[in-house]
Design a protein around this motif. Sequence first.
Motif, PDB file in Angstrom:
ATOM      1  N   MET A   1      26.002  30.433  74.259  1.00  0.00           N
ATOM      2  CA  MET A   1      25.231  29.355  73.680  1.00  0.00           C
ATOM      3  C   MET A   1      23.902  29.915  73.174  1.00  0.00           C
ATOM      4  N   GLN A   2      23.545  29.562  71.951  1.00  0.00           N
ATOM      5  CA  GLN A   2      22.265  29.980  71.399  1.00  0.00           C
ATOM      6  C   GLN A   2      21.229  28.903  71.669  1.00  0.00           C
ATOM      7  N   ARG A   3      20.022  29.352  71.900  1.00  0.00           N
ATOM      8  CA  ARG A   3      18.915  28.429  72.137  1.00  0.00           C
ATOM      9  C   ARG A   3      17.826  28.716  71.120  1.00  0.00           C
ATOM     10  N   ALA A   4      17.062  27.697  70.824  1.00  0.00           N
ATOM     11  CA  ALA A   4      15.939  27.876  69.919  1.00  0.00           C
ATOM     12  C   ALA A   4      14.772  27.046  70.435  1.00  0.00           C
ATOM     13  N   ALA A   5      13.586  27.504  70.174  1.00  0.00           N
ATOM     14  CA  ALA A   5      12.380  26.760  70.530  1.00  0.00           C
ATOM     15  C   ALA A   5      11.743  26.247  69.252  1.00  0.00           C
ATOM     16  N   PHE A   6      11.520  24.960  69.185  1.00  0.00           N
ATOM     17  CA  PHE A   6      10.860  24.357  68.037  1.00  0.00           C
ATOM     18  C   PHE A   6       9.526  23.784  68.482  1.00  0.00           C
ATOM     19  N   PHE A   7       8.458  24.291  67.910  1.00  0.00           N
ATOM     20  CA  PHE A   7       7.161  23.679  68.097  1.00  0.00           C
ATOM     21  C   PHE A   7       6.816  23.100  66.727  1.00  0.00           C
ATOM     22  N   ASP A   8       7.146  21.837  66.565  1.00  0.00           N
ATOM     23  CA  ASP A   8       7.088  21.119  65.296  1.00  0.00           C
ATOM     24  C   ASP A   8       5.669  20.623  65.063  1.00  0.00           C
ATOM     25  N   MET A   9       4.819  21.501  64.577  1.00  0.00           N
ATOM     26  CA  MET A   9       3.403  21.194  64.461  1.00  0.00           C
ATOM     27  C   MET A   9       3.087  20.110  63.427  1.00  0.00           C
ATOM     28  N   ASP A  10       3.984  19.855  62.486  1.00  0.00           N
ATOM     29  CA  ASP A  10       3.693  18.840  61.478  1.00  0.00           C
ATOM     30  C   ASP A  10       4.560  17.597  61.607  1.00  0.00           C
ATOM     31  N   ASN A  11       5.260  17.463  62.727  1.00  0.00           N
ATOM     32  CA  ASN A  11       6.046  16.279  63.053  1.00  0.00           C
ATOM     33  C   ASN A  11       7.141  15.964  62.036  1.00  0.00           C
ATOM     34  N   THR A  12       7.768  16.981  61.474  1.00  0.00           N
ATOM     35  CA  THR A  12       8.869  16.743  60.545  1.00  0.00           C
ATOM     36  C   THR A  12      10.194  16.552  61.276  1.00  0.00           C
ATOM     37  N   LEU A  13      10.344  17.157  62.432  1.00  0.00           N
ATOM     38  CA  LEU A  13      11.588  17.038  63.194  1.00  0.00           C
ATOM     39  C   LEU A  13      11.460  16.064  64.355  1.00  0.00           C
ATOM     40  N   LEU A  14      10.278  15.929  64.865  1.00  0.00           N
ATOM     41  CA  LEU A  14      10.051  15.143  66.074  1.00  0.00           C
ATOM     42  C   LEU A  14       8.974  14.087  65.844  1.00  0.00           C
ATOM     43  N   ARG A  15       9.054  13.026  66.641  1.00  0.00           N
ATOM     44  CA  ARG A  15       8.043  11.974  66.568  1.00  0.00           C
ATOM     45  C   ARG A  15       6.973  12.165  67.635  1.00  0.00           C
ATOM     46  N   VAL A  16       6.828  13.389  68.123  1.00  0.00           N
ATOM     47  CA  VAL A  16       5.854  13.679  69.168  1.00  0.00           C
ATOM     48  C   VAL A  16       5.241  15.047  68.891  1.00  0.00           C
ATOM     49  N   ASP A  17       3.996  15.217  69.270  1.00  0.00           N
ATOM     50  CA  ASP A  17       3.316  16.507  69.137  1.00  0.00           C
ATOM     51  C   ASP A  17       3.761  17.376  70.309  1.00  0.00           C
ATOM     52  N   THR A  18       4.560  18.394  70.030  1.00  0.00           N
ATOM     53  CA  THR A  18       5.125  19.219  71.096  1.00  0.00           C
ATOM     54  C   THR A  18       4.069  20.033  71.822  1.00  0.00           C
ATOM     55  N   HIS A  88      12.710  12.094  71.201  1.00  0.00           N
ATOM     56  CA  HIS A  88      11.815  12.001  70.044  1.00  0.00           C
ATOM     57  C   HIS A  88      12.337  12.725  68.807  1.00  0.00           C
ATOM     58  N   ILE A  89      13.544  13.266  68.863  1.00  0.00           N
ATOM     59  CA  ILE A  89      14.119  13.923  67.688  1.00  0.00           C
ATOM     60  C   ILE A  89      14.505  12.843  66.684  1.00  0.00           C
ATOM     61  N   THR A  90      14.033  12.988  65.457  1.00  0.00           N
ATOM     62  CA  THR A  90      14.328  11.976  64.442  1.00  0.00           C
ATOM     63  C   THR A  90      15.797  12.040  64.023  1.00  0.00           C
ATOM     64  N   LEU A  91      16.328  10.925  63.593  1.00  0.00           N
ATOM     65  CA  LEU A  91      17.716  10.859  63.148  1.00  0.00           C
ATOM     66  C   LEU A  91      17.950  11.808  61.965  1.00  0.00           C
ATOM     67  N   ALA A  92      17.025  11.829  61.018  1.00  0.00           N
ATOM     68  CA  ALA A  92      17.172  12.709  59.863  1.00  0.00           C
ATOM     69  C   ALA A  92      17.243  14.179  60.306  1.00  0.00           C
ATOM     70  N   SER A  93      16.478  14.523  61.329  1.00  0.00           N
ATOM     71  CA  SER A  93      16.514  15.886  61.847  1.00  0.00           C
ATOM     72  C   SER A  93      17.868  16.219  62.448  1.00  0.00           C
TER      73      SER A  93
END
Length: 99
Positions: A1-18, A88-93
């Motif tokens: 399984m691959q893992r990734a870390a997303f720190f979405d600083m501009d809130n394009t993927l998430l509705r929360v400031d990570t 908090h992951i957006t549907l579009a994401s």
Amino acid sequence: MQRAAFFDMDNTLLRVDTGTSWTKFLFSRGELSKTMVAKVLYWSALYKLALLDMETVFVNLCKDLEGDSEREMIEKCDAWFRDHIAQHITLASRVAIDR
């Protein structure tokens, strides 16, 4: 399984400031001092003003992790993601990532 870390600083993927969420998570676990929380808030303000040297901040933060157990970090990140981020992951994401 691959893992990734997303720190979405501009809130394009998430509705929360990570960054803020991660800071609160670590503080609630007693892993961050009030001084470090103040630094994070300062860095966040500089970021929003486009004045933050992210590379320098990340290099210094990574130095603080030196010697920490990878397994413990993975477990901590899994708990944080599950309890504080996943909802908090957006549907579009989700659609874009699935593609």
